[in-house]
Design a protein around this motif. Structure first.
Motif, PDB file in Angstrom:
ATOM      1  N   LYS A  10      34.743  37.465  28.189  1.00  0.00           N
ATOM      2  CA  LYS A  10      35.045  36.103  28.639  1.00  0.00           C
ATOM      3  C   LYS A  10      34.367  35.763  29.971  1.00  0.00           C
ATOM      4  CE  LYS A  10      39.124  33.215  29.615  1.00  0.00           C
ATOM      5  NZ  LYS A  10      40.613  33.211  29.614  1.00  0.00           N
ATOM      6  N   TYR A  11      34.306  36.744  30.888  1.00  0.00           N
ATOM      7  CA  TYR A  11      33.806  36.475  32.242  1.00  0.00           C
ATOM      8  C   TYR A  11      32.486  37.174  32.567  1.00  0.00           C
ATOM      9  CZ  TYR A  11      38.407  34.457  33.089  1.00  0.00           C
ATOM     10  OH  TYR A  11      39.545  33.679  33.034  1.00  0.00           O
ATOM     11  N   GLU A  12      31.820  37.753  31.565  1.00  0.00           N
ATOM     12  CA  GLU A  12      30.537  38.437  31.763  1.00  0.00           C
ATOM     13  C   GLU A  12      30.643  39.544  32.819  1.00  0.00           C
ATOM     14  OE1 GLU A  12      27.587  35.418  32.503  1.00  0.00           O
ATOM     15  OE2 GLU A  12      27.736  34.665  30.461  1.00  0.00           O
ATOM     16  N   MET A  21      25.364  40.252  35.858  1.00  0.00           N
ATOM     17  CA  MET A  21      26.742  40.375  35.422  1.00  0.00           C
ATOM     18  C   MET A  21      27.653  40.685  36.606  1.00  0.00           C
ATOM     19  SD  MET A  21      26.549  42.204  31.695  1.00  0.00           S
ATOM     20  CE  MET A  21      28.132  41.597  31.188  1.00  0.00           C
ATOM     21  N   LYS A  22      28.878  40.266  36.492  1.00  0.00           N
ATOM     22  CA  LYS A  22      29.859  40.421  37.570  1.00  0.00           C
ATOM     23  C   LYS A  22      30.534  41.784  37.517  1.00  0.00           C
ATOM     24  CE  LYS A  22      30.767  35.566  36.954  1.00  0.00           C
ATOM     25  NZ  LYS A  22      31.489  34.749  36.029  1.00  0.00           N
ATOM     26  N   ARG A  23      31.115  42.142  38.648  1.00  0.00           N
ATOM     27  CA  ARG A  23      31.917  43.356  38.755  1.00  0.00           C
ATOM     28  C   ARG A  23      33.384  42.940  38.832  1.00  0.00           C
ATOM     29  NH1 ARG A  23      30.376  44.859  44.032  1.00  0.00           N
ATOM     30  NH2 ARG A  23      29.790  42.706  44.150  1.00  0.00           N
ATOM     31  N   ALA A  24      34.283  43.859  38.445  1.00  0.00           N
ATOM     32  CA  ALA A  24      35.698  43.510  38.439  1.00  0.00           C
ATOM     33  C   ALA A  24      36.562  44.686  38.862  1.00  0.00           C
ATOM     34  CB  ALA A  24      36.127  43.043  37.047  1.00  0.00           C
ATOM     35  N   VAL A  25      37.736  44.324  39.350  1.00  0.00           N
ATOM     36  CA  VAL A  25      38.802  45.292  39.587  1.00  0.00           C
ATOM     37  C   VAL A  25      39.952  44.857  38.688  1.00  0.00           C
ATOM     38  CG1 VAL A  25      40.420  46.259  41.254  1.00  0.00           C
ATOM     39  CG2 VAL A  25      38.066  45.753  41.955  1.00  0.00           C
ATOM     40  N   PHE A  26      40.341  45.753  37.797  1.00  0.00           N
ATOM     41  CA  PHE A  26      41.459  45.516  36.893  1.00  0.00           C
ATOM     42  C   PHE A  26      42.664  46.260  37.451  1.00  0.00           C
ATOM     43  CE2 PHE A  26      37.586  45.473  34.309  1.00  0.00           C
ATOM     44  CZ  PHE A  26      37.704  44.252  33.648  1.00  0.00           C
ATOM     45  N   LEU A  27      43.751  45.538  37.662  1.00  0.00           N
ATOM     46  CA  LEU A  27      44.955  46.136  38.234  1.00  0.00           C
ATOM     47  C   LEU A  27      46.096  46.116  37.231  1.00  0.00           C
ATOM     48  CD1 LEU A  27      44.927  44.254  41.666  1.00  0.00           C
ATOM     49  CD2 LEU A  27      44.117  46.590  41.233  1.00  0.00           C
ATOM     50  N   ASP A  28      46.714  47.271  37.020  1.00  0.00           N
ATOM     51  CA  ASP A  28      47.973  47.288  36.309  1.00  0.00           C
ATOM     52  C   ASP A  28      48.986  46.579  37.211  1.00  0.00           C
ATOM     53  OD1 ASP A  28      49.976  48.144  34.383  1.00  0.00           O
ATOM     54  OD2 ASP A  28      50.578  49.650  35.859  1.00  0.00           O
ATOM     55  N   ARG A  29      50.050  46.052  36.649  1.00  0.00           N
ATOM     56  CA  ARG A  29      51.033  45.322  37.456  1.00  0.00           C
ATOM     57  C   ARG A  29      52.151  46.232  37.962  1.00  0.00           C
ATOM     58  NH1 ARG A  29      55.097  40.978  34.984  1.00  0.00           N
ATOM     59  NH2 ARG A  29      56.423  42.800  35.090  1.00  0.00           N
ATOM     60  N   ASP A  30      53.037  46.636  37.054  1.00  0.00           N
ATOM     61  CA  ASP A  30      54.224  47.403  37.437  1.00  0.00           C
ATOM     62  C   ASP A  30      53.844  48.787  37.958  1.00  0.00           C
ATOM     63  OD1 ASP A  30      55.816  45.260  36.541  1.00  0.00           O
ATOM     64  OD2 ASP A  30      55.901  46.083  34.507  1.00  0.00           O
ATOM     65  N   GLY A  31      54.254  49.083  39.193  1.00  0.00           N
ATOM     66  CA  GLY A  31      53.958  50.378  39.789  1.00  0.00           C
ATOM     67  C   GLY A  31      52.691  50.396  40.621  1.00  0.00           C
ATOM     68  N   VAL A  32      51.854  49.362  40.484  1.00  0.00           N
ATOM     69  CA  VAL A  32      50.652  49.235  41.308  1.00  0.00           C
ATOM     70  C   VAL A  32      50.834  48.081  42.288  1.00  0.00           C
ATOM     71  CG1 VAL A  32      48.175  48.706  41.308  1.00  0.00           C
ATOM     72  CG2 VAL A  32      49.128  50.261  39.597  1.00  0.00           C
ATOM     73  N   LEU A  33      51.284  46.952  41.774  1.00  0.00           N
ATOM     74  CA  LEU A  33      51.512  45.767  42.605  1.00  0.00           C
ATOM     75  C   LEU A  33      52.978  45.585  42.981  1.00  0.00           C
ATOM     76  CD1 LEU A  33      49.176  43.313  40.696  1.00  0.00           C
ATOM     77  CD2 LEU A  33      48.780  44.285  42.973  1.00  0.00           C
TER      78      LEU A  33
END
Length: 174
Positions: A117-119, A1-13
């Protein structure tokens, strides 16, 4: 299985509630925070998927059309790609703040849907946000968490900016 980084948008990016912009309702109102695109580029070098997960209640409230939101996200992708970064997908909750949906953070619906969706192995993934609702969503999904900003947090790690958190994020997804 894959690893992921989930990013909030406003205030992070990107900026929100600053002198330049209150809310991002048009592509030209999206201003990346210093080092944000470079941080995504650095994380992109790892064998991880990078997702943006953002509450966009302005859609449900009628302040923002979904077509315009897609244009904003295309602009965001372009700015990040110019620095060598990439997102696997940008997903959002369009519902009103008190709609009671499962996708709006602090609920974990967006993260859980992407994981299916992306395992994605959520235990080896990280949720990054600038509000406790982001941290709560990450914790409910079983992710490690990073809080961007000042103040008290229940996150596993805290940094002043996404750029400042890059090395720790890379360590957390190993």
């Amino acid at each position: 299985m894959k690893r992921a980084v989930f990013l909030d948008r406003d205030g992070v990016l990107n900026e929100v509630l600053t002198d330049r912009v209150k809310f991002v309702n048009k592509p030209e109102q999206l201003f990346l925070l210093d080092g944000a695109a470079e941080a995504v580029a650095e994380i992109s070098k790892e064998d991880v998927e990078i997702f943006v997960v953002t509450n966009q209640g302005g859609v449900g409230l009628g302040f923002l059309k979904e077509k315009e939101l897609h244009r904003i996200h295309q602009h965001l992708e372009k700015l990040v790609e110019e620095k060598g970064g990439r997102f696997r997908e940008i997903t959002y909750c369009p519902h009103k703040p008190k709609a009671g949906c499962e996708c709006r953070k602090p609920n974990a619906g967006m993260l859980l849907n992407l994981a299916g969706k992306y395992e994605i192995n959520l235990e080896k993934s990280v949720m990054v946000g600038d509000h406790e609702r982001d941290i709560e969503a990450g914790q409910k999904a079983g992710c490690k968490t990073v809080f961007i900003g000042e103040g008290e947090t229940n996150a596993d790690y805290q940094a002043a900016s996404l750029f400042d958190a890059v090395e720790k994020i890379k360590e957390m997804v190993q």
